[in-house]
Motif scaffolding. Structure first.
Motif, PDB file in Angstrom:
ATOM      1  N   ALA A   1       0.067   2.180   5.335  1.00 22.91           N
ATOM      2  CA  ALA A   1       0.945   2.398   4.174  1.00 22.91           C
ATOM      3  C   ALA A   1       2.336   1.799   4.392  1.00 22.91           C
ATOM      4  CB  ALA A   1       1.067   3.887   3.875  1.00 22.91           C
ATOM      5  N   ASP A   2       2.877   1.225   3.327  1.00 25.89           N
ATOM      6  CA  ASP A   2       4.250   0.711   3.355  1.00 25.89           C
ATOM      7  C   ASP A   2       5.259   1.793   2.993  1.00 25.89           C
ATOM      8  OD1 ASP A   2       3.869  -2.309   3.772  1.00 25.89           O
ATOM      9  OD2 ASP A   2       2.499  -1.893   2.109  1.00 25.89           O
ATOM     10  N   CYS A   3       4.774   2.802   2.280  1.00 28.51           N
ATOM     11  CA  CYS A   3       5.642   3.905   1.864  1.00 28.51           C
ATOM     12  C   CYS A   3       4.779   5.110   1.554  1.00 28.51           C
ATOM     13  CB  CYS A   3       6.459   3.510   0.629  1.00 28.51           C
ATOM     14  SG  CYS A   3       7.565   4.800  -0.016  1.00 28.51           S
ATOM     15  N   VAL A   4       5.282   6.293   1.883  1.00 26.85           N
ATOM     16  CA  VAL A   4       4.619   7.544   1.521  1.00 26.85           C
ATOM     17  C   VAL A   4       5.490   8.252   0.496  1.00 26.85           C
ATOM     18  CG1 VAL A   4       3.975   9.855   2.315  1.00 26.85           C
ATOM     19  CG2 VAL A   4       3.354   7.847   3.678  1.00 26.85           C
TER      20      VAL A   4
ATOM     21  N   THR B   1       0.851  -1.183   0.000  1.00 29.12           N
ATOM     22  CA  THR B   1       0.000   0.000   0.000  1.00 29.12           C
ATOM     23  C   THR B   1       0.890   1.237   0.000  1.00 29.12           C
ATOM     24  OG1 THR B   1      -1.785  -1.114   1.209  1.00 29.12           O
ATOM     25  CG2 THR B   1      -1.741   1.298   1.269  1.00 29.12           C
ATOM     26  N   ILE B   2       0.693   2.080  -0.982  1.00 29.25           N
ATOM     27  CA  ILE B   2       1.503   3.292  -1.126  1.00 29.25           C
ATOM     28  C   ILE B   2       0.580   4.504  -1.050  1.00 29.25           C
ATOM     29  CG2 ILE B   2       3.218   4.496  -2.503  1.00 29.25           C
ATOM     30  CD1 ILE B   2       4.036   1.629  -1.708  1.00 29.25           C
ATOM     31  N   LEU B   3       0.953   5.456  -0.217  1.00 33.09           N
ATOM     32  CA  LEU B   3       0.175   6.689  -0.104  1.00 33.09           C
ATOM     33  C   LEU B   3       0.932   7.817  -0.801  1.00 33.09           C
ATOM     34  CD1 LEU B   3      -1.962   8.045   2.701  1.00 33.09           C
ATOM     35  CD2 LEU B   3      -0.103   9.514   1.903  1.00 33.09           C
ATOM     36  N   VAL B   4       0.221   8.587  -1.599  1.00 38.10           N
ATOM     37  CA  VAL B   4       0.838   9.659  -2.379  1.00 38.10           C
ATOM     38  C   VAL B   4       0.254  11.008  -1.980  1.00 38.10           C
ATOM     39  CG1 VAL B   4       1.327  10.550  -4.693  1.00 38.10           C
ATOM     40  CG2 VAL B   4       1.167   8.072  -4.323  1.00 38.10           C
TER      41      VAL B   4
ATOM     42  N   ILE C   1       5.361   9.130  10.218  1.00 33.12           N
ATOM     43  CA  ILE C   1       6.115   8.550  11.330  1.00 33.12           C
ATOM     44  C   ILE C   1       5.169   8.155  12.468  1.00 33.12           C
ATOM     45  CG2 ILE C   1       7.807   9.057  13.137  1.00 33.12           C
ATOM     46  CD1 ILE C   1       9.262  10.815  11.074  1.00 33.12           C
ATOM     47  N   LYS C   2       4.204   9.017  12.744  1.00 29.04           N
ATOM     48  CA  LYS C   2       3.241   8.729  13.807  1.00 29.04           C
ATOM     49  C   LYS C   2       2.444   7.463  13.504  1.00 29.04           C
ATOM     50  CE  LYS C   2      -0.102  11.034  16.788  1.00 29.04           C
ATOM     51  NZ  LYS C   2      -0.718  12.333  17.150  1.00 29.04           N
ATOM     52  N   ALA C   3       2.201   7.230  12.214  1.00 20.82           N
ATOM     53  CA  ALA C   3       1.440   6.047  11.800  1.00 20.82           C
ATOM     54  C   ALA C   3       2.312   4.798  11.697  1.00 20.82           C
ATOM     55  CB  ALA C   3       0.756   6.311  10.464  1.00 20.82           C
ATOM     56  N   GLY C   4       3.614   4.971  11.850  1.00 17.79           N
ATOM     57  CA  GLY C   4       4.517   3.823  11.768  1.00 17.79           C
ATOM     58  C   GLY C   4       4.898   3.417  10.364  1.00 17.79           C
ATOM     59  N   VAL C   5       4.757   4.338   9.411  1.00 14.27           N
ATOM     60  CA  VAL C   5       5.148   4.043   8.026  1.00 14.27           C
ATOM     61  C   VAL C   5       6.667   3.892   7.979  1.00 14.27           C
ATOM     62  CG1 VAL C   5       5.154   4.870   5.640  1.00 14.27           C
ATOM     63  CG2 VAL C   5       3.199   5.357   7.130  1.00 14.27           C
ATOM     64  N   PRO C   6       7.176   2.816   7.379  1.00 17.55           N
ATOM     65  CA  PRO C   6       8.623   2.584   7.392  1.00 17.55           C
ATOM     66  C   PRO C   6       9.435   3.399   6.390  1.00 17.55           C
ATOM     67  CG  PRO C   6       7.511   0.771   6.295  1.00 17.55           C
ATOM     68  CD  PRO C   6       6.425   1.650   6.860  1.00 17.55           C
ATOM     69  N   ARG C   7       8.794   3.863   5.279  1.00 19.67           N
ATOM     70  CA  ARG C   7       9.585   4.494   4.228  1.00 19.67           C
ATOM     71  C   ARG C   7       8.914   5.768   3.716  1.00 19.67           C
ATOM     72  NH1 ARG C   7      10.031   1.441  -0.423  1.00 19.67           N
ATOM     73  NH2 ARG C   7      11.864   2.697  -0.929  1.00 19.67           N
ATOM     74  N   PHE C   8       9.769   6.687   3.214  1.00 17.64           N
ATOM     75  CA  PHE C   8       9.283   7.985   2.732  1.00 17.64           C
ATOM     76  C   PHE C   8      10.128   8.415   1.539  1.00 17.64           C
ATOM     77  CE2 PHE C   8       8.534  12.524   2.626  1.00 17.64           C
ATOM     78  CZ  PHE C   8       7.273  12.719   3.177  1.00 17.64           C
TER      79      PHE C   8
ATOM     80  N   SER D   1      13.455   8.765  12.192  1.00 17.98           N
ATOM     81  CA  SER D   1      13.684   7.317  12.200  1.00 17.98           C
ATOM     82  C   SER D   1      13.278   6.639  10.905  1.00 17.98           C
ATOM     83  CB  SER D   1      12.889   6.686  13.360  1.00 17.98           C
ATOM     84  OG  SER D   1      11.492   6.975  13.212  1.00 17.98           O
ATOM     85  N   ILE D   2      12.643   7.383  10.009  1.00 18.86           N
ATOM     86  CA  ILE D   2      12.096   6.774   8.799  1.00 18.86           C
ATOM     87  C   ILE D   2      13.193   6.531   7.762  1.00 18.86           C
ATOM     88  CG2 ILE D   2      11.590   8.791   7.351  1.00 18.86           C
ATOM     89  CD1 ILE D   2       8.651   7.596   7.215  1.00 18.86           C
ATOM     90  N   GLN D   3      12.990   5.524   6.914  1.00 17.93           N
ATOM     91  CA  GLN D   3      13.925   5.216   5.832  1.00 17.93           C
ATOM     92  C   GLN D   3      13.554   6.057   4.617  1.00 17.93           C
ATOM     93  OE1 GLN D   3      14.096   1.044   4.724  1.00 17.93           O
ATOM     94  NE2 GLN D   3      14.992   1.506   2.725  1.00 17.93           N
TER      95      GLN D   3
END
Length: 298
Positions: free
Chosen positions: A70-73, A4-7, A96-103, A137-139
């Motif tokens: 989301a897996d990535c924003v 799941t990708i959020l744009v 970050i608050k939602a725990g999304v690992p990548r940006f 902390s996000i990748q």
């Protein structure tokens, strides 16, 4: 597993294309947009399978709620400091608050890491946000595509079809400029969003072409020889840009003010991509310079 990708910025020219490429690759694609967003633009996204969520983009909690799975924003927003710094910080904080690992930040431009601060206002805005995201902390992965190839259509000094001229600064007639099409950028961005192993920075270019090479491409397409000329030295160009900026304070509030256009040109002739990652993903058909020029030169 389907990702799941959020744009953010999905209604823009690049953002819309990124969404399309993600849908093609089987991703679940979500977009967050403002309440004031044109309904026609929302319908276009929904028709290609994007789940559009209308929220208050000033509300970090609201952003976090939509980022929950989301897996990535991907941020494809465009603007000045209120967007590239302030809005992106809110989007990042929500992710970050939602725990999304990548940006993936909105760094769709020339790789500014080796450029001096102060030489390009819009790059400096991105550099400021980079410092913020790199402390989190996000990748993060920045995609540097050089200049969007569309600029070649706009009768800039690099290629002026009206005047049939090709210009360059300094002794840079053989200096290769980085150009990437919107479609190639979108395809590569979609691949990066789905790639958990993507590194911090990635450089791409549909084609790297010098003023001399543009001259040859144009002659090959049209049979005509455009005027190939040095405009002035890079040092003189830099001084001209500074004076132009000082004379027009109102330009500080314009995304593409005259001085900013000059800064983009200056950056193109002072740095280029030496570590292209075009081969990182299979299936992307990279546009060549002559094929791109053929789309609008007759």
């Amino acid at each position: 597993m389907e990702k799941t990708i959020l744009v953010a910025g999905a209604t823009g020219n690049l953002g819309n294309r990124i969404c399309r490429e993600l849908v093609k690759r089987g991703a679940t694609v979500k977009a967050i947009v403002r309440e004031s967003t044109d309904t026609d633009k929302i319908e276009i996204l929904e028709k290609i399978g994007v789940e559009v969520r209308i929220i208050d983009l000033n509300d970090v909690n609201a952003i976090a709620a939509k980022c929950a799975d989301a897996d990535c924003v991907i941020s494809a927003v465009a603007g000045l400091g209120d967007v590239i710094i302030d809005l992106q910080k809110k989007i990042l904080d929500g992710a970050i608050k939602a725990g999304v690992p990548r940006f993936i930040p909105s760094d769709f431009c020339t790789d500014y890491n080796d450029l001096k601060e102060g030489e390009n206002r819009n790059f400096d805005l991105r550099r400021t946000f980079k410092k913020y995201i790199d402390q989190s902390s996000i990748q993060a992965t920045s995609i540097f595509n050089g200049c969007f190839a569309d600029i070649l259509k706009y009768n800039t000094p690099i290629l002026n079809l009206k005047e049939k001229s090709i210009g360059y600064w300094g002794d840079k007639a053989d200096w290769k400029l980085d150009f990437t099409t919107m479609d190639n950028t979108a395809s590569f961005t979609a691949e990066v969003a789905l790639d958990d192993s993507a590194p911090r920075d990635l450089q791409i270019a549909s084609f790297q072409v010098s003023p001399n090479m543009i001259f040859e491409d144009v002659r090959r397409i049209t049979g005509q020889e455009f005027k190939l000329h040095q405009i002035e030295t890079l040092e003189n160009f830099a001084e001209y840009i500074k004076k132009q900026r000082a004379k027009n304070p109102a330009g500080e509030n314009e995304l593409y003010a005259k001085f900013q256009q000059g800064q983009y040109m200056y950056s193109m002739f002072t740095t280029h991509h030496n570590n292209l990652e075009n081969n990182r993903y299979k299936g992307i058909s990279w546009t060549t310079s002559v094929d791109y020029l053929r789309t609008f030169i007759r």
